[in-house]
Design a protein around this motif. Sequence first.
Motif, PDB file in Angstrom:
ATOM      1  N   ILE A 153      26.285  43.855  17.213  1.00 32.00           N
ATOM      2  CA  ILE A 153      26.601  44.684  18.600  1.00 32.00           C
ATOM      3  C   ILE A 153      25.552  45.551  19.039  1.00 32.00           C
ATOM      4  O   ILE A 153      25.132  45.573  20.254  1.00 32.00           O
ATOM      5  CB  ILE A 153      27.926  45.470  18.076  1.00 32.00           C
ATOM      6  CG1 ILE A 153      29.146  44.832  17.890  1.00 32.00           C
ATOM      7  CG2 ILE A 153      27.742  46.666  18.972  1.00 32.00           C
ATOM      8  CD1 ILE A 153      30.174  45.480  17.208  1.00 32.00           C
ATOM      9  N   TYR A 154      24.600  45.978  18.220  1.00 30.71           N
ATOM     10  CA  TYR A 154      23.367  46.996  18.373  1.00 30.71           C
ATOM     11  C   TYR A 154      22.392  45.929  19.324  1.00 30.71           C
ATOM     12  O   TYR A 154      21.684  46.366  20.401  1.00 30.71           O
ATOM     13  CB  TYR A 154      22.581  47.140  17.310  1.00 30.71           C
ATOM     14  CG  TYR A 154      23.327  48.315  16.290  1.00 30.71           C
ATOM     15  CD1 TYR A 154      24.101  49.247  16.987  1.00 30.71           C
ATOM     16  CD2 TYR A 154      23.175  48.228  15.097  1.00 30.71           C
ATOM     17  CE1 TYR A 154      24.880  50.240  16.054  1.00 30.71           C
ATOM     18  CE2 TYR A 154      23.878  49.452  14.174  1.00 30.71           C
ATOM     19  CZ  TYR A 154      24.551  50.384  14.697  1.00 30.71           C
ATOM     20  OH  TYR A 154      25.090  51.428  14.050  1.00 30.71           O
ATOM     21  N   ARG A 155      22.493  44.652  18.877  1.00 30.80           N
ATOM     22  CA  ARG A 155      21.512  43.713  19.557  1.00 30.80           C
ATOM     23  C   ARG A 155      21.900  43.444  20.997  1.00 30.80           C
ATOM     24  O   ARG A 155      21.044  43.855  22.074  1.00 30.80           O
ATOM     25  CB  ARG A 155      21.358  42.494  18.589  1.00 30.80           C
ATOM     26  CG  ARG A 155      20.376  41.427  19.473  1.00 30.80           C
ATOM     27  CD  ARG A 155      20.011  40.246  18.582  1.00 30.80           C
ATOM     28  NE  ARG A 155      21.602  39.605  18.210  1.00 30.80           N
ATOM     29  CZ  ARG A 155      22.386  38.982  19.107  1.00 30.80           C
ATOM     30  NH1 ARG A 155      21.982  38.726  20.471  1.00 30.80           N
ATOM     31  NH2 ARG A 155      23.259  38.490  18.641  1.00 30.80           N
ATOM     32  N   VAL A 156      23.136  43.167  21.203  1.00 28.72           N
ATOM     33  CA  VAL A 156      23.663  42.892  22.419  1.00 28.72           C
ATOM     34  C   VAL A 156      23.814  44.098  23.398  1.00 28.72           C
ATOM     35  O   VAL A 156      23.653  43.775  24.770  1.00 28.72           O
ATOM     36  CB  VAL A 156      25.004  42.080  22.310  1.00 28.72           C
ATOM     37  CG1 VAL A 156      25.775  41.823  23.763  1.00 28.72           C
ATOM     38  CG2 VAL A 156      24.798  40.792  21.662  1.00 28.72           C
ATOM     39  N   PRO A 212      22.164  51.986  27.123  1.00 31.61           N
ATOM     40  CA  PRO A 212      21.019  52.347  26.264  1.00 31.61           C
ATOM     41  C   PRO A 212      20.220  53.051  26.966  1.00 31.61           C
ATOM     42  O   PRO A 212      19.304  54.016  26.004  1.00 31.61           O
ATOM     43  CB  PRO A 212      20.382  50.834  26.005  1.00 31.61           C
ATOM     44  CG  PRO A 212      21.100  49.724  26.910  1.00 31.61           C
ATOM     45  CD  PRO A 212      22.432  50.370  27.142  1.00 31.61           C
ATOM     46  N   ALA A 213      20.143  53.146  28.143  1.00 27.92           N
ATOM     47  CA  ALA A 213      19.379  54.137  28.778  1.00 27.92           C
ATOM     48  C   ALA A 213      19.644  55.731  28.834  1.00 27.92           C
ATOM     49  O   ALA A 213      18.942  56.755  28.441  1.00 27.92           O
ATOM     50  CB  ALA A 213      19.152  53.873  30.371  1.00 27.92           C
ATOM     51  N   VAL A 214      21.087  55.896  28.653  1.00 26.22           N
ATOM     52  CA  VAL A 214      21.422  57.126  28.232  1.00 26.22           C
ATOM     53  C   VAL A 214      21.209  57.526  26.774  1.00 26.22           C
ATOM     54  O   VAL A 214      20.669  58.678  26.411  1.00 26.22           O
ATOM     55  CB  VAL A 214      23.000  56.989  28.522  1.00 26.22           C
ATOM     56  CG1 VAL A 214      23.612  58.688  27.898  1.00 26.22           C
ATOM     57  CG2 VAL A 214      23.248  57.002  30.019  1.00 26.22           C
ATOM     58  N   VAL A 215      21.337  56.603  25.882  1.00 27.47           N
ATOM     59  CA  VAL A 215      21.003  56.824  24.530  1.00 27.47           C
ATOM     60  C   VAL A 215      19.644  56.928  24.435  1.00 27.47           C
ATOM     61  O   VAL A 215      19.210  58.142  23.468  1.00 27.47           O
ATOM     62  CB  VAL A 215      21.628  55.545  23.656  1.00 27.47           C
ATOM     63  CG1 VAL A 215      21.121  55.694  22.212  1.00 27.47           C
ATOM     64  CG2 VAL A 215      23.016  55.051  23.898  1.00 27.47           C
ATOM     65  N   GLU A 216      18.782  56.222  24.946  1.00 30.47           N
ATOM     66  CA  GLU A 216      17.335  56.690  24.449  1.00 30.47           C
ATOM     67  C   GLU A 216      17.047  58.097  25.277  1.00 30.47           C
ATOM     68  O   GLU A 216      16.075  58.743  24.675  1.00 30.47           O
ATOM     69  CB  GLU A 216      16.456  55.603  25.626  1.00 30.47           C
ATOM     70  CG  GLU A 216      14.791  55.786  25.478  1.00 30.47           C
ATOM     71  CD  GLU A 216      14.157  54.641  25.889  1.00 30.47           C
ATOM     72  OE1 GLU A 216      12.901  54.780  26.067  1.00 30.47           O
ATOM     73  OE2 GLU A 216      14.807  53.606  26.284  1.00 30.47           O
ATOM     74  N   LEU A 255      20.629  48.385  21.812  1.00 32.31           N
ATOM     75  CA  LEU A 255      20.263  49.297  20.993  1.00 32.31           C
ATOM     76  C   LEU A 255      19.075  49.075  19.998  1.00 32.31           C
ATOM     77  O   LEU A 255      18.558  50.096  19.415  1.00 32.31           O
ATOM     78  CB  LEU A 255      21.581  50.039  20.350  1.00 32.31           C
ATOM     79  CG  LEU A 255      22.574  50.490  21.269  1.00 32.31           C
ATOM     80  CD1 LEU A 255      23.948  50.863  20.487  1.00 32.31           C
ATOM     81  CD2 LEU A 255      22.018  51.756  22.035  1.00 32.31           C
ATOM     82  N   GLU A 256      18.862  47.987  19.615  1.00 28.81           N
ATOM     83  CA  GLU A 256      17.788  47.520  18.732  1.00 28.81           C
ATOM     84  C   GLU A 256      16.444  48.082  19.662  1.00 28.81           C
ATOM     85  O   GLU A 256      15.561  48.401  18.838  1.00 28.81           O
ATOM     86  CB  GLU A 256      17.893  45.995  18.500  1.00 28.81           C
ATOM     87  CG  GLU A 256      18.918  45.869  17.484  1.00 28.81           C
ATOM     88  CD  GLU A 256      18.727  44.170  16.879  1.00 28.81           C
ATOM     89  OE1 GLU A 256      17.828  43.660  17.444  1.00 28.81           O
ATOM     90  OE2 GLU A 256      19.125  43.924  15.687  1.00 28.81           O
ATOM     91  N   ASP A 257      16.373  47.596  20.865  1.00 28.61           N
ATOM     92  CA  ASP A 257      15.254  47.852  21.717  1.00 28.61           C
ATOM     93  C   ASP A 257      15.084  49.488  21.709  1.00 28.61           C
ATOM     94  O   ASP A 257      13.941  50.036  21.705  1.00 28.61           O
ATOM     95  CB  ASP A 257      15.449  47.443  23.090  1.00 28.61           C
ATOM     96  CG  ASP A 257      15.274  45.824  23.016  1.00 28.61           C
ATOM     97  OD1 ASP A 257      14.687  45.355  22.343  1.00 28.61           O
ATOM     98  OD2 ASP A 257      15.719  45.107  24.026  1.00 28.61           O
ATOM     99  N   VAL A 258      16.226  50.192  21.903  1.00 26.52           N
ATOM    100  CA  VAL A 258      16.237  51.561  22.059  1.00 26.52           C
ATOM    101  C   VAL A 258      15.382  52.252  20.404  1.00 26.52           C
ATOM    102  O   VAL A 258      14.597  53.003  20.366  1.00 26.52           O
ATOM    103  CB  VAL A 258      17.348  52.352  22.211  1.00 26.52           C
ATOM    104  CG1 VAL A 258      17.435  53.715  21.906  1.00 26.52           C
ATOM    105  CG2 VAL A 258      17.924  51.941  23.518  1.00 26.52           C
ATOM    106  N   ALA A 259      16.008  51.784  19.411  1.00 17.31           N
ATOM    107  CA  ALA A 259      15.443  52.241  18.091  1.00 17.31           C
ATOM    108  C   ALA A 259      13.800  51.743  18.059  1.00 17.31           C
ATOM    109  O   ALA A 259      13.114  52.417  17.382  1.00 17.31           O
ATOM    110  CB  ALA A 259      16.224  51.328  17.076  1.00 17.31           C
ATOM    111  N   LEU A 260      13.705  50.446  18.296  1.00 12.71           N
ATOM    112  CA  LEU A 260      12.065  50.205  18.517  1.00 12.71           C
ATOM    113  C   LEU A 260      11.299  51.047  19.278  1.00 12.71           C
ATOM    114  O   LEU A 260      10.044  51.657  18.913  1.00 12.71           O
ATOM    115  CB  LEU A 260      11.889  48.652  18.661  1.00 12.71           C
ATOM    116  CG  LEU A 260      12.463  47.528  17.876  1.00 12.71           C
ATOM    117  CD1 LEU A 260      12.266  46.546  18.645  1.00 12.71           C
ATOM    118  CD2 LEU A 260      11.529  47.469  16.561  1.00 12.71           C
TER     119      LEU A 260
END
Length: 375
Positions: free
Chosen positions: A97-100, A62-66, A103-108
Motif C-alpha cells: 500500500i505504501y508503494r502504490v 503523498p504531496a500533502v504528506v510530504e 509513500l515509499e517515495d515520500v519516505a526516501l
Amino acid sequence: MPSKVGLLRCPEYDAEKLHKILEHALQNNPRWLAGIQQGSKVFLKLNLLMKKKPEEAVTTHPAVVEAVTRLLQERGAIVIIGDSPGGPYLPGRLKSIYRVCGLEDVALRTGAILNYDVSEVLVPFPGGRVTRSFHLIKPVTEADYVISLSKLKTHMMTKYTGAVKNLFGTIPGLRKADYHLKMPKTKDFCDMLIDLALCVKPVLHIMDGIIAMEGKGPSGGKPRKVGALLMSDDPFALDVVALNLVGIVPETVPTVARAKARDLVYHLSQVEIYGTDVAEWQVKGFVAPKISGNVKFPIPDFITNALRPKPVFLQDPCIGCADCVTNCPPQALVIKNGYPVVDLEKCIRCFCCQELCPRKAIDIKRNPLGRLLER
C-alpha cells in the motif's frame, strides 16, 4: 470561544507550494504545533483505505504528506507515517500500500519512517459514551503527538468520511469488524467514532480536499476537484466546514448529528473560519449518497429488512478475488460459482464489501419506498 478552521485554496498537488501554504496558516495558529520540538515523535495518521494510486482520490495524497512531514522536521520532529488500512493488518500489505500510494517515495525524499509495527494496545477510555476502551495500533500510543491527515470523500454508510471518521483507521486490521458487529446501527457506530476521536485526540487535523471523492465513496466514487486544504485542532468543526463547502447539510451526516446530541460542534455558527469564507466558495453539484436512516415509525422486521439498502454484486467487473468475503464483519458473504453471494439476514449494512472492493464491482441498491420511510 468558537473553534478555528483554516479553509485554504490549494489548486494543485505541489509539495513545495503546499508547504508554504501550511506554514503561513500555522503562523496564524502557532499553538497548534506549539509542543512539538526537537526529538518529538509525531505519528501522521493518513487515510490509506486500500492500495490505490494517488490520482484515484481514495487515499491522502503523498504531496500533502510530504509537505506536512517537512514542516514537522523543520521543528525537529521524528515523523512516523502510517495507518491501519481495510483488511488484514500485515507488514507485507502495508509495504504494498505504501508503494502504490506514493509513500515509499515520500519516505526516501524526507527520511520519514514508514510504520511496519502491526502490534496493538488496549487503551482505556472511561469517558466514552458507547465504548470504554479501544484496541489501537501501537504507533498511535507510542507517539508524543498524533496528526490526522484525512481525505474529503463521500461514504455509502455514513454519507461522508472526513476528520472524525478517519480515526477509525487507528483500530488494527480486522478488529474493525468487531466494532461493526457490536454496533450495527449507524447511530451507535457513529457514537463510537466520536468516542474514538476524543480518545485518540490528535493535536491537529489536516484534510486533503484538493481532489475529493464524490458519489459512491469511499473507494468507488469519482474524483472531483475542489482545490481545498482544511485544518483545525477540532475535527468536528473541520467536518462542518468541509460539508458546507461541498453543499452537504451537516446534520444529514450521522457523525455530525451525534456530535450535536453530545453538545459538540455541529453548525457553522460555532466556527471561526480563516483563509477563505466558505460562503464565497461553494462547490456546486457535489454528489453525495442518500444514506439510509431509521424508519419514522415501528414496522415489522420482515418489512424493514425488505426496505433496507443492500449490496448488489456486478459480475462483469468482479474477478472473484474474495476480498469482500474476507472483510465482511458478520460473515454474510460466500463465493458461489466464482462470484460473491450475500445472506441478507446476516448482512448488517456496513458496506465494508463495497468500500474495499478493488474493482468497483459492488453497488448499493436502495428501495424507493424505504427512502420515504426514513427520516
